[in-house]
Design an enzyme around this catalytic site. Structure first.
Site, PDB file in Angstrom:
ATOM      1  N   CYS A   1       0.201   3.790   2.753  1.00  0.00           N
ATOM      2  CA  CYS A   1       0.663   3.223   4.030  1.00  0.00           C
ATOM      3  C   CYS A   1       2.161   3.468   4.208  1.00  0.00           C
ATOM      4  O   CYS A   1       2.624   3.819   5.294  1.00  0.00           O
ATOM      5  CB  CYS A   1       0.389   1.722   4.086  1.00  0.00           C
ATOM      6  SG  CYS A   1      -1.350   1.266   3.961  1.00  0.00           S
TER       7      CYS A   1
ATOM      8  N   CYS B   1       0.835  -1.207   0.000  1.00  0.00           N
ATOM      9  CA  CYS B   1       0.000   0.000   0.000  1.00  0.00           C
ATOM     10  C   CYS B   1       0.870   1.256   0.000  1.00  0.00           C
ATOM     11  O   CYS B   1       1.563   1.536   0.974  1.00  0.00           O
ATOM     12  CB  CYS B   1      -0.906  -0.040   1.232  1.00  0.00           C
ATOM     13  SG  CYS B   1      -1.793   1.480   1.574  1.00  0.00           S
TER      14      CYS B   1
END
Length: 181
Positions: A103, A100
């Protein structure tokens, strides 16, 4: 007044504000800014995918090599989440994944937050390894930040936050709860 500490913070802030501005007023300049924000989102996801093999190698190395910043952030999972929530009055949990992009962009913000706020437990939950926790806390997208007070969820945010935004996210709720007491 928002002040960004790094290029990463500026990008996250740009992504968040572009979406908010477009939601308020749908016009061509805001559409252009939102398009750039989405482009930066996809680029960060591509970079995260490129970084993934290196993260897997890092997991194979002894944990004693971890930096002080990484040690400030707890690695939370299904086995220790109950204890983390019981042992700490305030807990910030970041649901994340290695693939991600947003993230990965948020990782330094959480590490810095954990170092600056030792009285607030900051933890990361790897979504790929803890699917049960995603279901339990109804996490639908990544990254997702959950704030707990005395073991109960009091606030959540979907999407990356800069260091400043994470600090404001937590402090706002702490102030609200302390005023209610």
């Amino acid at each position: 007044m928002y002040t960004a500490n790094s290029l990463r913070d500026k990008i996250i802030h740009f992504q968040n504000t572009s979406e908010q501005h477009f939601q308020k007023q749908k016009n061509l300049p805001n559409f252009f800014k939102l398009s750039l924000a989405y482009l930066s989102f996809f680029l960060s996801t591509f970079l995260a995918a490129f970084r993934l093999p290196f993260l897997w190698l890092k997991r194979l190395l002894p944990s004693s090599i971890a930096s002080a910043k990484e040690q400030a952030v707890l690695q939370v999972n299904t086995q220790n989440i109950k204890q983390v929530l019981q042992d700490n009055e305030w807990v910030v949990l970041d649901f994340w994944a290695a693939w991600c992009g947003p993230c990965m962009m948020m990782e330094p913000a959480l590490e810095s937050f954990a170092q600056r706020n030792p009285d607030i437990a900051a933890g990361k939950i790897d979504a790929d390894q803890n699917a049960e926790l995603l279901k339990r806390y109804k996490v639908k997208g990544l990254p997702q930040i959950l704030l707990f007070h005395q073991g109960k969820e009091v606030k959540r945010h979907a999407g990356a936050l800069s260091e400043h935004e994470l600090e404001a996210f937590v402090q706002q709720e702490m102030s609200k709860i302390s005023q209610a007491v």
